[in-house]
Design an enzyme around this catalytic site. Structure first.
Site, PDB file in Angstrom:
ATOM      1  N   HIS A  95     -33.460  34.551  20.262  1.00  0.00           N
ATOM      2  CA  HIS A  95     -32.325  33.673  20.548  1.00  0.00           C
ATOM      3  C   HIS A  95     -31.362  34.314  21.538  1.00  0.00           C
ATOM      4  O   HIS A  95     -31.237  35.526  21.614  1.00  0.00           O
ATOM      5  CB  HIS A  95     -31.631  33.168  19.273  1.00  0.00           C
ATOM      6  CG  HIS A  95     -30.781  34.135  18.526  1.00  0.00           C
ATOM      7  ND1 HIS A  95     -30.859  34.282  17.156  1.00  0.00           N
ATOM      8  CD2 HIS A  95     -29.811  34.994  18.921  1.00  0.00           C
ATOM      9  CE1 HIS A  95     -29.972  35.184  16.771  1.00  0.00           C
ATOM     10  NE2 HIS A  95     -29.324  35.633  17.808  1.00  0.00           N
ATOM     11  N   ASP A 125     -20.524  31.815  22.117  1.00  0.00           N
ATOM     12  CA  ASP A 125     -20.701  31.126  20.835  1.00  0.00           C
ATOM     13  C   ASP A 125     -19.621  31.504  19.834  1.00  0.00           C
ATOM     14  O   ASP A 125     -18.845  32.439  20.057  1.00  0.00           O
ATOM     15  CB  ASP A 125     -22.109  31.408  20.265  1.00  0.00           C
ATOM     16  CG  ASP A 125     -22.478  32.891  20.272  1.00  0.00           C
ATOM     17  OD1 ASP A 125     -21.620  33.735  20.560  1.00  0.00           O
ATOM     18  OD2 ASP A 125     -23.650  33.199  19.970  1.00  0.00           O
ATOM     19  N   ASN A 183     -35.448  36.997  17.090  1.00  0.00           N
ATOM     20  CA  ASN A 183     -36.370  35.865  17.244  1.00  0.00           C
ATOM     21  C   ASN A 183     -36.298  35.273  18.651  1.00  0.00           C
ATOM     22  O   ASN A 183     -36.804  34.186  18.899  1.00  0.00           O
ATOM     23  CB  ASN A 183     -36.092  34.783  16.189  1.00  0.00           C
ATOM     24  CG  ASN A 183     -34.676  34.233  16.270  1.00  0.00           C
ATOM     25  OD1 ASN A 183     -33.917  34.597  17.175  1.00  0.00           O
ATOM     26  ND2 ASN A 183     -34.316  33.353  15.350  1.00  0.00           N
TER      27      ASN A 183
HETATM   28  C1  GLP Z   1     -26.099  37.217  17.256  1.00  0.00           C
HETATM   29  C2  GLP Z   1     -25.350  36.576  18.444  1.00  0.00           C
HETATM   30  C3  GLP Z   1     -26.069  36.789  19.743  1.00  0.00           C
HETATM   31  C4  GLP Z   1     -26.544  38.215  19.826  1.00  0.00           C
HETATM   32  C5  GLP Z   1     -27.617  38.443  18.798  1.00  0.00           C
HETATM   33  C6  GLP Z   1     -28.149  39.864  18.747  1.00  0.00           C
HETATM   34  O1  GLP Z   1     -26.543  36.335  16.294  1.00  0.00           O
HETATM   35  N1  GLP Z   1     -25.003  35.196  18.312  1.00  0.00           N
HETATM   36  O2  GLP Z   1     -25.224  36.426  20.834  1.00  0.00           O
HETATM   37  O3  GLP Z   1     -27.062  38.487  21.090  1.00  0.00           O
HETATM   38  O4  GLP Z   1     -27.236  38.011  17.514  1.00  0.00           O
HETATM   39  O5  GLP Z   1     -27.238  40.709  18.126  1.00  0.00           O
HETATM   40  P1  GLP Z   1     -27.310  42.270  18.198  1.00  0.00           P
HETATM   41  O6  GLP Z   1     -26.865  42.635  19.574  1.00  0.00           O
HETATM   42  O7  GLP Z   1     -26.328  42.735  17.151  1.00  0.00           O
HETATM   43  O8  GLP Z   1     -28.710  42.657  17.913  1.00  0.00           O
END
Ligand code: GLP
Length: 241
Positions: free
Chosen positions: A138, A67, A136
């Protein structure tokens, strides 16, 4: 789904890096799907160490990132392009032309999403997709929704994601409101999936995503249907299962 429990973040990062290294060694021209966020940083650090010790050669691989924020240019230190160069690409011998991140500066969403899907297909698909997990549920930027989005698309980020990511920006107003992301279909077509997750703050969503119902309200839950998923999680992230 295989779940590998690790002691802590460092242990998680080493074990995840070992699995990626095994992929590169067994298929030196593999396509790696890569992720950003704080979860995979230790994994990238460990891969860099293996490269520096002469144990890993990135020269044959191609990469596709999950992304990118819409509207951030490559020089912006919050862009995922910048992140990948800082944490991995500039530290190993990957061929720059074979690294790919969605182009956040392309204003025409249909055009960019089509280009990215075609690019992944032209590479022969993703051999191993690395993922983190949002609070959440995602994955990439596939936010909770009514349906599973199949292909690369442009998303409106949820308030909770904007809140979670504001720590990286000068103010909440600077956090982009949209992003390009591979779709759930794109992710599910990867031959293997490797998800890294750590910390007690992720324990609730880990329990929901991997032991609850499969629903687009928890996008990561679809991974229960994938034939080759490995979750590498520390004890804190697994504390509610
Ligand atoms: C972001 C990214 C994701 C990532 C997620 C969790 O928004 N787009 O790809 O996995 O959040 O992030 P973190 O690993 O910092 O908790």
């Amino acid at each position: 789904m295989r779940i590998i429990e690790t002691k802590d973040y460092t242990d998680m990062s080493r074990k995840a890096a070992n699995l990626i290294a095994a992929q590169i060694v067994t298929k030196p021209n593999c396509v790696l799907g890569l992720a950003t966020g704080s979860s995979p940083i230790g994994t990238y650090d460990r891969l860099v160490e293996m490269y520096e010790q002469g144990d890993l050669d990135f020269s044959g691989i191609s990469t596709v990132n999950l992304d990118e924020y819409k509207g951030l240019d490559r020089e912006n230190d919050q862009s995922y392009y910048y992140f990948m160069h800082e944490h991995l690409f500039d530290r190993v011998n990957v061929v720059a032309e074979r690294t790919n991140v969605p182009n956040g500066m392309e204003p025409d969403a249909d055009k960019e999403c089509k280009r990215y899907e075609e690019l992944i297909a032209s590479l022969g698909g993703v051999d191993l997709q690395l993922l983190g997990l949002g609070h959440n549920g995602h994955i990439g930027f596939n936010e909770p929704a009514e349906i599973f989005d199949k292909a690369t698309h442009c998303v409106d980020l949820t308030e909770s994601t904007i809140e979670a990511n504001k720590r990286f920006f000068a103010s909440v107003d600077d956090v982009p409101r949209q992003a390009y992301t591979m779709g759930i279909g794109t992710i599910m077509r990867a031959k293997k999936v490797l998800l890294v997750v750590s910390g007690e703050d992720k324990a609730d969503i880990v329990a929901k995503a991997f032991f609850g119902d499969v629903t687009p309200q928890v996008p990561a839950s679809i991974l229960q249907m994938h034939p080759d998923v490995t979750v590498v999680a520390d004890a804190a992230a697994l504390s509610k299962i």
